[in-house]
Design an enzyme around this catalytic site. Structure first.
Site, PDB file in Angstrom:
ATOM      1  CB  SER A 115      -0.950   0.016   1.203  1.00 39.88           C
ATOM      2  OG  SER A 115      -2.070  -0.788   0.951  1.00 39.88           O
ATOM      3  CD  GLN A 177     -16.655 -14.920  -2.414  1.00 41.70           C
ATOM      4  OE1 GLN A 177     -17.432 -15.795  -2.050  1.00 41.70           O
ATOM      5  NE2 GLN A 177     -16.956 -14.076  -3.389  1.00 41.70           N
ATOM      6  CE1 TYR A 214      -5.158   2.394   3.400  1.00 45.44           C
ATOM      7  CE2 TYR A 214      -5.703   0.137   2.863  1.00 45.44           C
ATOM      8  CZ  TYR A 214      -4.846   1.204   2.789  1.00 45.44           C
ATOM      9  OH  TYR A 214      -3.664   1.081   2.100  1.00 45.44           O
ATOM     10  CG  ASN A 216      -6.626  -2.395  -1.407  1.00 48.01           C
ATOM     11  OD1 ASN A 216      -5.580  -1.798  -1.221  1.00 48.01           O
ATOM     12  ND2 ASN A 216      -6.975  -3.451  -0.696  1.00 48.01           N
ATOM     13  N   GLY A 354       2.631  -1.079   4.069  1.00 49.88           N
ATOM     14  CA  GLY A 354       2.020  -1.970   3.106  1.00 49.88           C
ATOM     15  C   GLY A 354       2.062  -3.418   3.552  1.00 49.88           C
TER      16      GLY A 354
END
Length: 419
Positions: A115, A177, A214, A216, A354
């Site tokens: 990140s 998942q 937060y 992405n 990150g």
């Protein structure tokens, strides 16, 4: 723990906001939902060194080497660190880059920085804002009506994407998942528009502008914005206008699942799901894109943040925008535009961190870019989870990481012993 020790722990033990939220994990025979960890300290209650000296001159190289070695001694496979204090610098490494062969780590290994990519992406967007090509407070639907249509496109601004207040969910819940999805999708090539669609299709996690959540997805959309405004791939634009402008030699977007230069294996434990931890140093990072796919070195990261914070990549107005923050769930941490501030006993530090499969990174700098540390580690999610099935268990590795970063940023050698 004293208030000062608690603040020091908050400084030195901040875990990476993951670009890879945790897939559903086993708790006995049951499954629970994935848990993306928001940026912030793992725990305000862990032990931490007494970092009380306000003097930020000099580097205690022996202490830095000792604390980095201790990180390996308590269980981290390998670590590499770069520290600066003005003109003084230190680089070190401990442990192994390959647990099978025993190959040692070295300070200049290339590493997936996760990140921290977001800081690069935000810098590129802010450069275009400074040139008048992007309005931070314009609705994202003005630029990408086909990506974020309708009412959300009118309500969510560019700024909300960059400070994670858009309320958009993280697409990673949809692509991972179950634990094995991380393995079976190792070489899957993701289109950023598909990732954005998955995040937008999920239930919102908040109202636009309401609070920091937060995700992405925000930075994948920011990459699509760069593409729309510049007519180039966001990777090329960021490379030309941020990475090269900063003079970075070992920082790049990978073009294949393999890291191009010398690097460590990168071991993912997934909170006990993978025993022994599995190597994910070969991994298609298209799932992270402009949210988390960059490769760099610790020395390059220090240079990047030093150049950024001293105004060599952005104009003063744009840097001020980047450092305009919103609160997070952690009182000591506030999030700006691809950059967060962290308050400690020895002052405020700016940076990001990150976490991707097998690789953790922390990078912090004083506001003037003089005092810096970047730390890479090659084993992540090494402990299990608490009884709630969501909170990572803390242990000696976390304490040792806290101690090393705290030593780098807040501790100094006795007078006359520098060198």
């Amino acid at each position: 723990m004293s208030a000062s020790a608690s603040s020091a722990a908050a400084l030195s033990a901040t875990p990476a906001p993951p670009t890879a939220p945790v897939p559903p994990h086993h708790t006995g025979s049951a499954h629970t939902d994935p848990d993306p960890i928001s940026p912030g300290p793992n725990s305000p209650d862990r032990t931490s060194p007494d970092l009380t000296s306000p003097d930020l001159t000099g580097l205690d190289r022996k202490a830095l080497a000792r604390t980095l070695q201790n990180l390996h001694d308590v269980g981290m496979f390998g670590a590499y660190s770069a520290v600066r204090d003005g003109d003084a610098s230190w680089q070190g490494a401990s442990g192994v880059a390959d647990v099978r062969t025993g190959r040692p780590t070295t300070p200049q290994l290339q590493h997936r920085i996760g990140s921290i990519t977001k800081t690069f992406t935000a810098t590129a967007v802010l450069q275009l804002a400074g040139e008048g090509h992007i309005d931070l407070d314009a609705p994202i639907g003005r630029y990408l009506p086909d990506v974020v249509p309708g009412e959300r496109g009118r309500a969510i601004t560019v700024r909300m994407l960059l400070n994670h207040t858009s309320g958009i969910a993280d697409y990673a819940y949809a692509i991972w998942q179950k634990p094995e999805d991380l393995e079976t999708q190792r070489f899957h090539r993701w289109d950023p528009r598909e990732l954005a669609r998955l995040g937008l299709a999920a239930a919102p996690v908040g109202k636009p502008g309401e609070a920091h959540h937060y995700a992405n997805t925000n930075y994948v959309i920011a990459g699509l914005l760069l593409r729309k405004v510049t007519g180039q791939t966001p990777e090329k634009f960021i490379t030309d206008h941020v990475i090269r402008k900063a003079g970075l030699q070992q920082t790049y977007f990978p073009t294949s699942p393999r890291i191009a230069g010398p690097h460590s294996k990168m071991y993912e434990g997934l909170y006990g799901e993978f025993v022994p931890p599995r190597d994910f140093s070969v991994h298609d990072m298209s799932w992270a894109g402009t949210a988390g796919s960059l490769v760099s070195t610790m020395d390059d990261l220090n240079r990047f943040f030093r150049v950024l914070l001293t105004g060599k990549l952005l104009g003063p107005d744009e840097l001020r925008e980047m450092q305009t923050t919103v609160p997070t769930d952690t009182p000591e941490l506030r999030y700006g535009l691809g950059l967060f501030s962290l308050d400690s006993v020895c002052g405020r530090f700016w940076g990001h961190n990150g976490l991707v499969a097998g690789a953790g990174t922390d990078s912090f700098s004083s506001p003037d870019g003089r005092r810096q540390v970047s730390l890479g580690t090659n084993l992540v999610r090494y402990y299990g989870l608490e009884a709630d099935g969501a909170t990572p268990t803390q242990g000696p590795i976390d304490d040792a990481k806290a101690t090393h970063i705290g030593q780098a940023l807040c501790a100094t050698p006795p007078r006359g012993t520098e060198g």
